[in-house]
Write a protein that holds these residues in place. Structure first.
Motif, PDB file in Angstrom:
ATOM      1  N   LYS A  56       0.849  -1.197   0.000  1.00  0.00           N
ATOM      2  CA  LYS A  56       0.000   0.000   0.000  1.00  0.00           C
ATOM      3  C   LYS A  56       0.878   1.238   0.000  1.00  0.00           C
ATOM      4  N   PHE A  57       0.266   2.364  -0.297  1.00  0.00           N
ATOM      5  CA  PHE A  57       0.934   3.649  -0.177  1.00  0.00           C
ATOM      6  C   PHE A  57       0.193   4.453   0.877  1.00  0.00           C
ATOM      7  N   CYS A  58       0.950   4.985   1.827  1.00  0.00           N
ATOM      8  CA  CYS A  58       0.351   5.733   2.934  1.00  0.00           C
ATOM      9  C   CYS A  58      -0.543   6.842   2.393  1.00  0.00           C
ATOM     10  N   SER A  59      -1.758   6.906   2.887  1.00  0.00           N
ATOM     11  CA  SER A  59      -2.711   7.913   2.414  1.00  0.00           C
ATOM     12  C   SER A  59      -2.335   9.316   2.872  1.00  0.00           C
ATOM     13  N   SER A  63       4.256   7.287   1.250  1.00  0.00           N
ATOM     14  CA  SER A  63       5.361   6.332   1.330  1.00  0.00           C
ATOM     15  C   SER A  63       4.820   4.909   1.240  1.00  0.00           C
ATOM     16  N   ILE A  64       5.686   3.971   0.901  1.00  0.00           N
ATOM     17  CA  ILE A  64       5.289   2.565   0.845  1.00  0.00           C
ATOM     18  C   ILE A  64       4.995   2.072   2.251  1.00  0.00           C
ATOM     19  N   SER A  65       3.912   1.326   2.388  1.00  0.00           N
ATOM     20  CA  SER A  65       3.475   0.911   3.721  1.00  0.00           C
ATOM     21  C   SER A  65       2.721  -0.412   3.637  1.00  0.00           C
ATOM     22  N   ASP A  66       2.596  -1.075   4.789  1.00  0.00           N
ATOM     23  CA  ASP A  66       1.774  -2.278   4.870  1.00  0.00           C
ATOM     24  C   ASP A  66       0.331  -1.934   5.203  1.00  0.00           C
ATOM     25  N   THR A  67       0.105  -0.705   5.677  1.00  0.00           N
ATOM     26  CA  THR A  67      -1.222  -0.271   6.115  1.00  0.00           C
ATOM     27  C   THR A  67      -1.592   1.044   5.431  1.00  0.00           C
ATOM     28  N   ASP A  68      -2.849   1.450   5.598  1.00  0.00           N
ATOM     29  CA  ASP A  68      -3.306   2.677   4.939  1.00  0.00           C
ATOM     30  C   ASP A  68      -2.564   3.907   5.435  1.00  0.00           C
ATOM     31  N   ILE A  69      -2.167   3.903   6.710  1.00  0.00           N
ATOM     32  CA  ILE A  69      -1.354   4.984   7.263  1.00  0.00           C
ATOM     33  C   ILE A  69      -0.074   4.362   7.810  1.00  0.00           C
ATOM     34  N   CYS A  70       1.080   4.845   7.377  1.00  0.00           N
ATOM     35  CA  CYS A  70       2.347   4.223   7.735  1.00  0.00           C
ATOM     36  C   CYS A  70       2.684   4.438   9.211  1.00  0.00           C
ATOM     37  N   ASP A  71       3.672   3.693   9.679  1.00  0.00           N
ATOM     38  CA  ASP A  71       4.057   3.747  11.088  1.00  0.00           C
ATOM     39  C   ASP A  71       4.543   5.138  11.499  1.00  0.00           C
ATOM     40  N   ILE A  72       5.220   5.840  10.594  1.00  0.00           N
ATOM     41  CA  ILE A  72       5.736   7.170  10.941  1.00  0.00           C
ATOM     42  C   ILE A  72       4.589   8.162  11.097  1.00  0.00           C
TER      43      ILE A  72
END
Length: 206
Positions: A56-59, A63-72
């Protein structure tokens, strides 16, 4: 290059499509995989397939992410008033490795490059401008590579932000001209973030 097997030839061809991989290197990689246990090749194939299907890409920051909103972006400990604008996830990883930046990121997905057919519309610039207009962002750090394309992109964003009350800065030129961020050592990159300068000053540099 003559191949004794069409299957081998096809595998080498596909491997050689990767950046920086010529046909001879591709052949070595394919032959290496053939010498490994079959399960290792299956793990590689599965990992690549899952990457394409599930990534996924952070909404928020793109950035590239495993979820809709990345950890950062989802980390409540990050300073949401400062956004570091970068080209892609490699730059996020490079800056994060310095341990010197605690703000958020915005990934453009490239740099303006007319020769390559990449204009502002192909990049995540409009969403950045809207993010700044929300009023929460106090400073933007332009952290693109010190190349003609990077400087052009920085200047375009700077002009788009005219009239919006936000501070714009750029990383100090401890990063050499024409250098890519991902290849900079951690100490130099960390100091460049800490010693950033107002973007207007960068425009006056010779």
């Amino acid at each position: 290059m003559e191949f004794s097997s069409k299957l081998l030839e096809n595998a080498v061809y596909e491997m050689s499509q990767l950046p920086g991989i010529g046909k001879r290197t591709a052949l070595r990689l394919v032959l290496h995989l053939l010498r490994q246990p079959e399960t290792q090749t299956q793990h590689l194939t599965k990992a690549l397939g899952t990457l394409r299907e599930d990534i996924k890409f952070c909404s928020t920051c793109h950035s590239i992410s495993d979820t809709d909103i990345c950890d950062i972006c989802s980390n409540p400990g990050r300073n949401r008033e400062i956004i570091c604008v970068v080209e892609d996830i490699r730059d996020v990883m490079a800056i994060e490795s310095t341990g010197q930046f605690r703000g958020l990121y915005h990934v453009l997905g490239g740099k303006i490059s007319p020769l390559d057919g990449i204009g502002p519309q192909e990049l995540n610039i409009s969403s950045l401008i809207e993010k700044v207009k929300s009023g929460e962002v106090k400073e933007l750090i332009f952290a693109l590579s010190a190349t003609m394309e990077g400087d052009t992109t920085n200047f375009y964003m700077y002009k788009q932000l005219e009239g919006i009350p936000v501070k714009t800065s750029t990383i100090a030129r401890g990063i050499g001209v024409n250098d890519e961020l991902e290849y900079a050592d951690e100490v130099t990159l960390g100091r460049s973030i800490l010693n950033r300068i107002p973007f207007e000053n960068a425009l006056k540099s010779p």
